[in-house]
Motif scaffolding. Structure first.
Motif, short mmCIF file in Angstrom:
data_model
loop_
_atom_site.label_atom_id
_atom_site.label_comp_id
_atom_site.label_asym_id
_atom_site.label_seq_id
_atom_site.Cartn_x
_atom_site.Cartn_y
_atom_site.Cartn_z
N LEU A 227 0.87 -1.19 0.00
CA LEU A 227 0.00 0.00 0.00
C LEU A 227 0.89 1.22 0.00
O LEU A 227 1.75 1.37 0.87
CB LEU A 227 -0.90 0.01 1.24
N PHE A 228 0.69 2.09 -0.97
CA PHE A 228 1.53 3.27 -1.12
C PHE A 228 0.78 4.48 -0.58
O PHE A 228 -0.29 4.83 -1.08
CB PHE A 228 1.86 3.45 -2.61
N LEU A 229 1.32 5.10 0.46
CA LEU A 229 0.67 6.25 1.10
C LEU A 229 1.51 7.50 0.92
O LEU A 229 2.74 7.42 0.87
CB LEU A 229 0.51 5.97 2.59
N LYS A 230 0.83 8.64 0.86
CA LYS A 230 1.57 9.90 0.75
C LYS A 230 1.24 10.78 1.97
O LYS A 230 0.06 10.92 2.32
CB LYS A 230 1.18 10.64 -0.52
N TYR A 231 2.29 11.35 2.54
CA TYR A 231 2.15 12.21 3.72
C TYR A 231 1.12 13.33 3.45
O TYR A 231 0.26 13.61 4.28
CB TYR A 231 3.54 12.82 4.01
N GLU A 232 1.22 13.95 2.29
CA GLU A 232 0.35 15.09 1.97
C GLU A 232 -1.11 14.66 1.91
O GLU A 232 -1.99 15.40 2.35
CB GLU A 232 0.76 15.72 0.63
N ASP A 233 -1.36 13.44 1.40
CA ASP A 233 -2.75 12.94 1.33
C ASP A 233 -3.28 12.68 2.73
O ASP A 233 -4.44 12.98 3.04
CB ASP A 233 -2.81 11.61 0.56
N LEU A 234 -2.42 12.14 3.58
CA LEU A 234 -2.83 11.86 4.96
C LEU A 234 -3.17 13.15 5.69
O LEU A 234 -4.10 13.21 6.49
CB LEU A 234 -1.70 11.16 5.71
N PRO A 238 -7.25 12.61 6.29
CA PRO A 238 -6.83 11.44 7.07
C PRO A 238 -7.89 10.34 7.14
O PRO A 238 -7.56 9.16 7.12
CB PRO A 238 -6.52 12.01 8.46
N THR A 239 -9.17 10.72 7.18
CA THR A 239 -10.22 9.70 7.33
C THR A 239 -10.18 8.71 6.17
O THR A 239 -10.18 7.49 6.36
CB THR A 239 -11.61 10.36 7.39
N VAL A 240 -10.13 9.26 4.95
CA VAL A 240 -10.12 8.40 3.77
C VAL A 240 -8.93 7.43 3.82
O VAL A 240 -9.07 6.23 3.54
CB VAL A 240 -10.02 9.27 2.48
N ILE A 263 -12.60 6.57 14.17
CA ILE A 263 -11.58 7.06 13.23
C ILE A 263 -11.11 8.45 13.68
O ILE A 263 -9.91 8.74 13.73
CB ILE A 263 -12.14 7.11 11.78
N ARG A 264 -12.09 9.28 14.02
CA ARG A 264 -11.74 10.64 14.46
C ARG A 264 -10.85 10.60 15.71
O ARG A 264 -9.86 11.33 15.82
CB ARG A 264 -13.02 11.43 14.73
N GLU A 265 -11.18 9.71 16.61
CA GLU A 265 -10.39 9.60 17.85
C GLU A 265 -8.94 9.21 17.56
O GLU A 265 -8.01 9.73 18.17
CB GLU A 265 -10.99 8.49 18.73
N ILE A 266 -8.77 8.27 16.63
CA ILE A 266 -7.41 7.84 16.27
C ILE A 266 -6.64 9.02 15.66
O ILE A 266 -5.49 9.28 16.01
CB ILE A 266 -7.43 6.64 15.28
N ILE A 267 -7.31 9.72 14.76
CA ILE A 267 -6.63 10.85 14.09
C ILE A 267 -6.20 11.88 15.13
O ILE A 267 -5.08 12.38 15.10
CB ILE A 267 -7.58 11.48 13.03
#
Ligand code: PAP
Length: 334
Positions: A227-234, A238-240, A263-267
């Protein structure tokens, strides 16, 4: 490791190209399979890790080039995995009492019979409850075969735009190298010096673009595995991306969890502002002897604009174009 294997490792390392960083003041870095590493001990441990590490089917590997969001991803994935196990309520999460780098062990820091930081012995690694979350800055080519070939073990790779990554690395290098300089003779890198070394790929685990594009190619070829993630997208949504991560590791958020605000709590728990204020992250040193708080600086997108001169921007843009051409990979810069 047997004596003759030790000797082979020693001979191999002896033949590898060496260089200096920090304007060559700093002890040698060593090039192996086109990437640069911090010295003999790490190469020795990489070779031994490749030989001895056995991935388990449900291992989750966080891979990254340094300063691209590793610390953040450690906490997010830890929270996702442990909430799904129902291991502890969020208010008792180990994220609140342990530094993220202590929650997720890095392969290169495990003692496979070589030596680097040796946070953990390889038998302790076997004892970590499943699913194990392990980290690494290894480039894809050097990952142990058992990680690459297991059909089930998964890799989450995080990357970040090269401009902000370079700035973050520059701050960190100066902090770390100077802090760890027992003889107290090192002078900080100027930004210009660091830029030149970075440009040539002569940075730890560099060059950057090759590190990133190798994983990118793997994520396209095998999206169930990488899975390729990007810092800027996060940062932006973040929810998505938390949902993508949870789906990827086979622990999707239920509708009920979503409506309960999990999800909100984790973020919120893993946000840089929260992490910075935790006692465990404010005080003390990590196992490298680096201040724990050095892993939480600004955590922003676009801060590079205050550091790059127009000619540097032009050079970086050209390099980026050249390295990413035809890959389909793009970065958000602001
Ligand atoms: P590592 O590879 O040495 O583990 P890594 O965590 O990848 O470092 O990078 C640190 C960067 O992530 C820092 O960026 P900066 O220098 O531009 O500020 C740090 O501030 C940022 N960071 C750490 N934790 C978080 C977080 N929870 N949210 C967003 N950014 C974070």
């Amino acid at each position: 490791m047997l004596a003759h294997e030790e000797k082979q490792v020693e001979e191999l390392i002896h033949q590898l190209p060496k260089s200096g960083i920090l304007g060559s003041q700093y002890r040698s870095i060593i090039q192996y399979q086109n990437f640069w590493f911090p010295g003999y001990l790490l190469i020795e441990n990489i070779l031994k890790c490749q030989k001895h590490f056995k991935a388990k089917d449900n291992d989750l590997i966080i891979a990254s080039h340094p300063k691209t969001g590793t610390t953040w991803l450690n906490t997010l994935l830890f929270a996702i995995v442990n909430r799904a196990n129902g291991n502890h309520p969020m208010s008792e999460s180990p994220i609140l009492s342990q530094h993220p780098h202590h929650l997720v062990n890095r392969l290169e820091d495990v003692n496979f019979g070589g030596g680097f930081y040796n946070q953990l012995s390889s038998s302790q690694l076997d004892d970590i409850p499943s699913p194990r979350i392990l980290g690494t800055h290894f480039p894809y080519v050097l990952l142990p075969e058992s990680i690459k070939t297991s059909n089930y073990c998964r890799i989450l790779y995080i990357c970040r735009n090269p401009f902000d990554t370079l700035v973050s690395q520059w701050h960190f290098y100066n902090k770390v190298l100077i802090d760890l300089d027992g003889e107290q003779t090192l002078k900080p890198y100027t930004f210009e010096q660091f830029f030149e070394d970075w440009f040539e790929g002569r940075i730890l685990f560099g060059p950057f673009f090759e590190h990133v594009t190798d994983y990118w190619v793997q994520s396209l070829a095998n999206p169930k595995k990488v899975l390729f993630l990007k810092y800027e997208d996060l940062k932006e949504n973040p929810t998505v991306h938390l949902k993508r991560m949870a789906d990827f590791v086979g622990m999707p958020f239920s509708i009920e969890e979503e409506s309960r605000g999990v999800i909100r709590e984790i973020i919120e728990m893993c946000s840089i502002n929260n992490m910075k204020e935790l006692d465990v992250n404010k005080n003390g040193l990590n196992y490298y002897g680096v201040e724990k708080k050095a892993y939480f600086r600004k955590g922003e997108v676009g801060g590079w604009i205050n550091y790059f001169t127009p000619p540097m921007i032009e050079r970086m843009n050209k390099l980026m174009q050249q390295k990413l051409q035809g890959t389909g990979l793009t970065f958000k810069l602001v």
